[in-house]
Design a protein around this motif. Structure first.
Motif, PDB file in Angstrom:
ATOM      1  N   VAL A 329      42.869  38.574  40.018  1.00  0.00           N
ATOM      2  CA  VAL A 329      41.699  39.461  39.850  1.00  0.00           C
ATOM      3  C   VAL A 329      40.576  38.619  39.222  1.00  0.00           C
ATOM      4  O   VAL A 329      40.813  37.892  38.262  1.00  0.00           O
ATOM      5  CB  VAL A 329      42.035  40.650  38.926  1.00  0.00           C
ATOM      6  CG1 VAL A 329      40.813  41.542  38.730  1.00  0.00           C
ATOM      7  CG2 VAL A 329      43.202  41.448  39.475  1.00  0.00           C
ATOM      8  N   THR A 330      39.376  38.717  39.783  1.00  0.00           N
ATOM      9  CA  THR A 330      38.238  37.988  39.207  1.00  0.00           C
ATOM     10  C   THR A 330      37.134  38.979  38.877  1.00  0.00           C
ATOM     11  O   THR A 330      37.123  40.107  39.381  1.00  0.00           O
ATOM     12  CB  THR A 330      37.686  36.926  40.190  1.00  0.00           C
ATOM     13  OG1 THR A 330      37.293  37.606  41.383  1.00  0.00           O
ATOM     14  CG2 THR A 330      38.725  35.862  40.506  1.00  0.00           C
ATOM     15  N   TRP A 331      36.188  38.555  38.031  1.00  0.00           N
ATOM     16  CA  TRP A 331      35.108  39.457  37.647  1.00  0.00           C
ATOM     17  C   TRP A 331      33.853  38.674  37.289  1.00  0.00           C
ATOM     18  O   TRP A 331      33.913  37.463  37.014  1.00  0.00           O
ATOM     19  CB  TRP A 331      35.530  40.359  36.485  1.00  0.00           C
ATOM     20  CG  TRP A 331      36.067  39.609  35.303  1.00  0.00           C
ATOM     21  CD1 TRP A 331      35.375  39.134  34.230  1.00  0.00           C
ATOM     22  CD2 TRP A 331      37.445  39.236  35.071  1.00  0.00           C
ATOM     23  NE1 TRP A 331      36.216  38.512  33.349  1.00  0.00           N
ATOM     24  CE2 TRP A 331      37.490  38.553  33.842  1.00  0.00           C
ATOM     25  CE3 TRP A 331      38.628  39.417  35.797  1.00  0.00           C
ATOM     26  CZ2 TRP A 331      38.677  38.055  33.309  1.00  0.00           C
ATOM     27  CZ3 TRP A 331      39.813  38.916  35.276  1.00  0.00           C
ATOM     28  CH2 TRP A 331      39.826  38.250  34.042  1.00  0.00           C
ATOM     29  N   THR A 332      32.729  39.410  37.295  1.00  0.00           N
ATOM     30  CA  THR A 332      31.437  38.785  36.974  1.00  0.00           C
ATOM     31  C   THR A 332      31.233  38.781  35.457  1.00  0.00           C
ATOM     32  O   THR A 332      31.866  39.551  34.731  1.00  0.00           O
ATOM     33  CB  THR A 332      30.287  39.558  37.643  1.00  0.00           C
ATOM     34  OG1 THR A 332      30.361  40.933  37.232  1.00  0.00           O
ATOM     35  CG2 THR A 332      30.368  39.491  39.164  1.00  0.00           C
ATOM     36  N   ARG A 333      30.324  37.913  34.993  1.00  0.00           N
ATOM     37  CA  ARG A 333      30.003  37.830  33.561  1.00  0.00           C
ATOM     38  C   ARG A 333      28.501  38.087  33.392  1.00  0.00           C
ATOM     39  O   ARG A 333      27.704  37.170  33.394  1.00  0.00           O
ATOM     40  CB  ARG A 333      30.392  36.453  33.026  1.00  0.00           C
ATOM     41  CG  ARG A 333      31.882  36.316  32.930  1.00  0.00           C
ATOM     42  CD  ARG A 333      32.393  34.955  32.593  1.00  0.00           C
ATOM     43  NE  ARG A 333      33.847  35.015  32.384  1.00  0.00           N
ATOM     44  CZ  ARG A 333      34.761  35.154  33.345  1.00  0.00           C
ATOM     45  NH1 ARG A 333      34.378  35.251  34.605  1.00  0.00           N
ATOM     46  NH2 ARG A 333      36.044  35.221  33.061  1.00  0.00           N
ATOM     47  N   PRO A 334      28.139  39.366  33.280  1.00  0.00           N
ATOM     48  CA  PRO A 334      26.714  39.729  33.262  1.00  0.00           C
ATOM     49  C   PRO A 334      25.989  39.206  32.022  1.00  0.00           C
ATOM     50  O   PRO A 334      26.583  39.126  30.948  1.00  0.00           O
ATOM     51  CB  PRO A 334      26.736  41.255  33.255  1.00  0.00           C
ATOM     52  CG  PRO A 334      28.069  41.624  32.729  1.00  0.00           C
ATOM     53  CD  PRO A 334      29.009  40.542  33.149  1.00  0.00           C
ATOM     54  N   ILE A 340      30.146  45.346  35.151  1.00  0.00           N
ATOM     55  CA  ILE A 340      30.999  44.214  35.524  1.00  0.00           C
ATOM     56  C   ILE A 340      31.655  44.578  36.857  1.00  0.00           C
ATOM     57  O   ILE A 340      32.073  45.718  37.067  1.00  0.00           O
ATOM     58  CB  ILE A 340      32.075  43.952  34.448  1.00  0.00           C
ATOM     59  CG1 ILE A 340      31.401  43.460  33.146  1.00  0.00           C
ATOM     60  CG2 ILE A 340      33.095  42.921  34.931  1.00  0.00           C
ATOM     61  CD1 ILE A 340      32.373  43.228  31.986  1.00  0.00           C
ATOM     62  N   TRP A 341      31.715  43.600  37.742  1.00  0.00           N
ATOM     63  CA  TRP A 341      32.241  43.823  39.105  1.00  0.00           C
ATOM     64  C   TRP A 341      33.560  43.072  39.244  1.00  0.00           C
ATOM     65  O   TRP A 341      33.616  41.867  38.991  1.00  0.00           O
ATOM     66  CB  TRP A 341      31.201  43.274  40.072  1.00  0.00           C
ATOM     67  CG  TRP A 341      31.432  43.419  41.539  1.00  0.00           C
ATOM     68  CD1 TRP A 341      31.725  42.420  42.418  1.00  0.00           C
ATOM     69  CD2 TRP A 341      31.293  44.598  42.341  1.00  0.00           C
ATOM     70  NE1 TRP A 341      31.788  42.897  43.701  1.00  0.00           N
ATOM     71  CE2 TRP A 341      31.536  44.237  43.681  1.00  0.00           C
ATOM     72  CE3 TRP A 341      31.002  45.928  42.054  1.00  0.00           C
ATOM     73  CZ2 TRP A 341      31.491  45.153  44.731  1.00  0.00           C
ATOM     74  CZ3 TRP A 341      30.945  46.844  43.103  1.00  0.00           C
ATOM     75  CH2 TRP A 341      31.192  46.460  44.423  1.00  0.00           C
ATOM     76  N   LEU A 342      34.579  43.810  39.624  1.00  0.00           N
ATOM     77  CA  LEU A 342      35.902  43.218  39.761  1.00  0.00           C
ATOM     78  C   LEU A 342      36.231  42.993  41.236  1.00  0.00           C
ATOM     79  O   LEU A 342      35.996  43.891  42.056  1.00  0.00           O
ATOM     80  CB  LEU A 342      36.967  44.178  39.199  1.00  0.00           C
ATOM     81  CG  LEU A 342      37.557  43.832  37.841  1.00  0.00           C
ATOM     82  CD1 LEU A 342      36.472  43.936  36.792  1.00  0.00           C
ATOM     83  CD2 LEU A 342      38.712  44.770  37.516  1.00  0.00           C
ATOM     84  N   THR A 343      36.770  41.836  41.542  1.00  0.00           N
ATOM     85  CA  THR A 343      37.298  41.605  42.885  1.00  0.00           C
ATOM     86  C   THR A 343      38.813  41.511  42.777  1.00  0.00           C
ATOM     87  O   THR A 343      39.339  40.687  42.016  1.00  0.00           O
ATOM     88  CB  THR A 343      36.700  40.319  43.497  1.00  0.00           C
ATOM     89  OG1 THR A 343      35.265  40.448  43.483  1.00  0.00           O
ATOM     90  CG2 THR A 343      37.167  40.121  44.929  1.00  0.00           C
ATOM     91  N   ARG A 403      47.989  48.998  36.051  1.00  0.00           N
ATOM     92  CA  ARG A 403      47.978  49.736  37.323  1.00  0.00           C
ATOM     93  C   ARG A 403      47.762  48.766  38.499  1.00  0.00           C
ATOM     94  O   ARG A 403      48.449  48.847  39.526  1.00  0.00           O
ATOM     95  CB  ARG A 403      46.854  50.792  37.284  1.00  0.00           C
ATOM     96  CG  ARG A 403      46.623  51.541  38.561  1.00  0.00           C
ATOM     97  CD  ARG A 403      47.804  52.346  39.029  1.00  0.00           C
ATOM     98  NE  ARG A 403      48.328  53.211  37.977  1.00  0.00           N
ATOM     99  CZ  ARG A 403      49.572  53.718  37.960  1.00  0.00           C
ATOM    100  NH1 ARG A 403      50.414  53.452  38.944  1.00  0.00           N
ATOM    101  NH2 ARG A 403      49.980  54.479  36.964  1.00  0.00           N
ATOM    102  N   ILE A 404      46.817  47.847  38.340  1.00  0.00           N
ATOM    103  CA  ILE A 404      46.545  46.886  39.426  1.00  0.00           C
ATOM    104  C   ILE A 404      47.785  46.019  39.676  1.00  0.00           C
ATOM    105  O   ILE A 404      48.192  45.793  40.820  1.00  0.00           O
ATOM    106  CB  ILE A 404      45.316  46.014  39.068  1.00  0.00           C
ATOM    107  CG1 ILE A 404      44.041  46.872  39.065  1.00  0.00           C
ATOM    108  CG2 ILE A 404      45.163  44.839  40.036  1.00  0.00           C
ATOM    109  CD1 ILE A 404      42.800  46.171  38.530  1.00  0.00           C
ATOM    110  N   GLU A 405      48.410  45.578  38.594  1.00  0.00           N
ATOM    111  CA  GLU A 405      49.601  44.734  38.729  1.00  0.00           C
ATOM    112  C   GLU A 405      50.706  45.478  39.495  1.00  0.00           C
ATOM    113  O   GLU A 405      51.321  44.917  40.415  1.00  0.00           O
ATOM    114  CB  GLU A 405      50.101  44.356  37.325  1.00  0.00           C
ATOM    115  CG  GLU A 405      51.022  43.171  37.334  1.00  0.00           C
ATOM    116  CD  GLU A 405      51.199  42.594  35.931  1.00  0.00           C
ATOM    117  OE1 GLU A 405      50.838  43.282  34.941  1.00  0.00           O
ATOM    118  OE2 GLU A 405      51.691  41.471  35.841  1.00  0.00           O
ATOM    119  N   ALA A 406      50.897  46.745  39.143  1.00  0.00           N
ATOM    120  CA  ALA A 406      51.939  47.543  39.813  1.00  0.00           C
ATOM    121  C   ALA A 406      51.603  47.705  41.289  1.00  0.00           C
ATOM    122  O   ALA A 406      52.489  47.591  42.159  1.00  0.00           O
ATOM    123  CB  ALA A 406      52.048  48.912  39.136  1.00  0.00           C
TER     124      ALA A 406
END
Ligand SMILES: Cc1ncc(COP(=O)(O)O)c(C=O)c1O
Length: 411
Positions: A329-334, A340-343, A403-406
């Protein structure tokens, strides 16, 4: 009497089928995920990492109460405050905004400013002015959902507006919409080189631009770069010759419920927009505009407090993401703003994650797909640090990470 009521209720017993009557423009108009999520705000058991709502703790309540008392306590001011305002806007507030734009590098006069009911109305009005059915509007992908919903109603097509320095702009679009500062939804900004390039490239192909300056003042790390509007005014040597319109707002710096924003641009365009304003709602509330003008005197001190709070919350959420997100999972650093936007890893659907996080983990986040007018990238999420306390945000991000990991394990 009863006979009269019956006659009024049914015209010959035929009910109106409203669903068959809606104009074609309503075909693409759908509920915004974010507005739907706002209904959940009252539920205290849900950790709010979704909507980018300003924290009410920042609202200038005492200042607003004192300003209201001053305005309404003076008979002449009270009469103005409770009357219809001019469609263009309350003249002293227009002058304040013109001075503000001038101080930010875009010399403007009163005639270059239209006051709108929030900047959202300004976005809608520019679309109404420029877009006919079938026209193309160029937007950043992803883009602010409120702008997309406004443009949708004009039955338009979309093209991508790339902002990298070397990227060519699309031909044939009616205008390009962009948010250069701490964007909603990604939190990212345009560099000075990218701003300069987009102004030059747009001028070269005659593409008007609509700049959304909603977050311009909410910078954390040194002032934001000059606005695209300021660069265009400077390049054209006059606002009257410039090809950019700028939508501004007091919503994120003072309070959104004052519904006070503005459009800045060439006076000929502003005069056309005034005609649209007259048709839409005659004028923005005079009382709200007078209140904003009074509060604007303390705007800088107020914005300093907002920057400090949101910066702390940004830092806390970035720390929580480092601690709580699984690899992949990656994210922006505003460097400002509220988002914040997660990919997520490819194949993981942000909408499904958002749904399960809400239903099973009591955490509200927004699926990123809604911010694309076409070809959504579904493995994305928007988070906001504006509302939740640092402790709640840490807990919310921890639950979201789990939740994302699961879900990754099952994908
Ligand atoms: C990028 C952007 N533009 C415009 C708006 C509209 O704000 P307002 O109408 O309150 O000025 C918002 C609200 O969230 C926004 O995020």
């Amino acid at each position: 009497m009863i006979e009269k009521m019956e006659r009024q209720q049914g015209v010959g017993g035929i009910a109106v089928d409203w669903s068959g009557l809606y104009a074609t423009r309503m075909g693409k108009v759908t509920a915004s995920d974010i507005r739907e999520r706002m209904k959940l705000l009252a539920d205290r058991s849900i950790i709010q990492l979704g909507g980018g709502l300003p924290d009410p703790a920042l609202f200038p309540v005492a200042e607003a109460a004192a300003a209201c008392a001053r305005i309404l306590g003076d008979p002449a001011q009270a009469a103005t405050a409770l009357s219809y305002a001019r469609s263009e806007g309350h003249e002293p507030l227009r002058a304040w905004i013109a001075g503000h734009m001038t101080a930010l590098g875009a010399p403007c006069g009163v005639d270059n400013i239209l006051i709108t009911n929030g900047s959202q109305q300004g976005l809608d009005f520019v679309a109404r002015l420029l877009l006919s059915p079938g026209d193309t509007v160029a937007v950043e992908m992803p883009s602010f959902i409120g702008a997309l919903r406004a443009f949708d109603a004009y039955e338009v097509r979309y093209a991508a507006l790339p902002t990298a320095v070397e990227a060519p702009l699309p031909g044939g679009a009616k205008f390009g919409y962009l948010g250069p500062d701490f964007r909603n939804p990604t939190g990212t900004s345009l560099s000075l080189a990218e701003r300069t390039a987009v102004v030059e490239k747009a001028a070269a192909i005659g593409l008007p631009l609509l700049e959304d300056g909603c977050y311009e003042q909410l910078w954390f790390e040194g002032a934001a770069a000059p606005s695209v509007f300021a660069l265009a005014v400077q390049a054209a040597r006059s606002v009257e010759a410039c090809g950019v319109l700028h939508a501004g707002s007091f919503s994120k710096t003072l309070a959104p419920s004052l519904r006070t924003g503005w459009i800045a641009g060439p006076s000929a365009v502003i005069r056309k927009l005034v005609l649209i304003k007259q048709a839409a709602d005659l004028a923005t509330s005079a009382l709200n505009q007078m209140l904003v003008l009074e509060l604007a005197a303390g705007l800088e001190a107020h914005v300093v407090r907002a920057r400090a709070l949101y910066r702390r919350r940004r830092d806390a959420m970035l720390r929580a993401l480092e601690d709580g997100m699984p690899p992949g999972v990656t994210w922006t650093r505003p460097e400002g703003g509220l988002y914040i936007w997660l990919t997520l890893p490819p194949g993981l659907d942000g909408a499904a994650v958002a749904e399960r996080a809400l239903m099973e983990d009591q955490v509200s986040v927004i699926s990123g797909a809604a911010f694309y007018p076409v070809e959504p990238r579904r493995n994305t999420l928007r988070l906001s640090y504006s509302l939740a306390s640092e402790a709640d945000a840490a807990e919310g991000v921890r639950r979201l990470g789990r939740r994302i990991e699961a879900m990754m394990a099952l994908a």
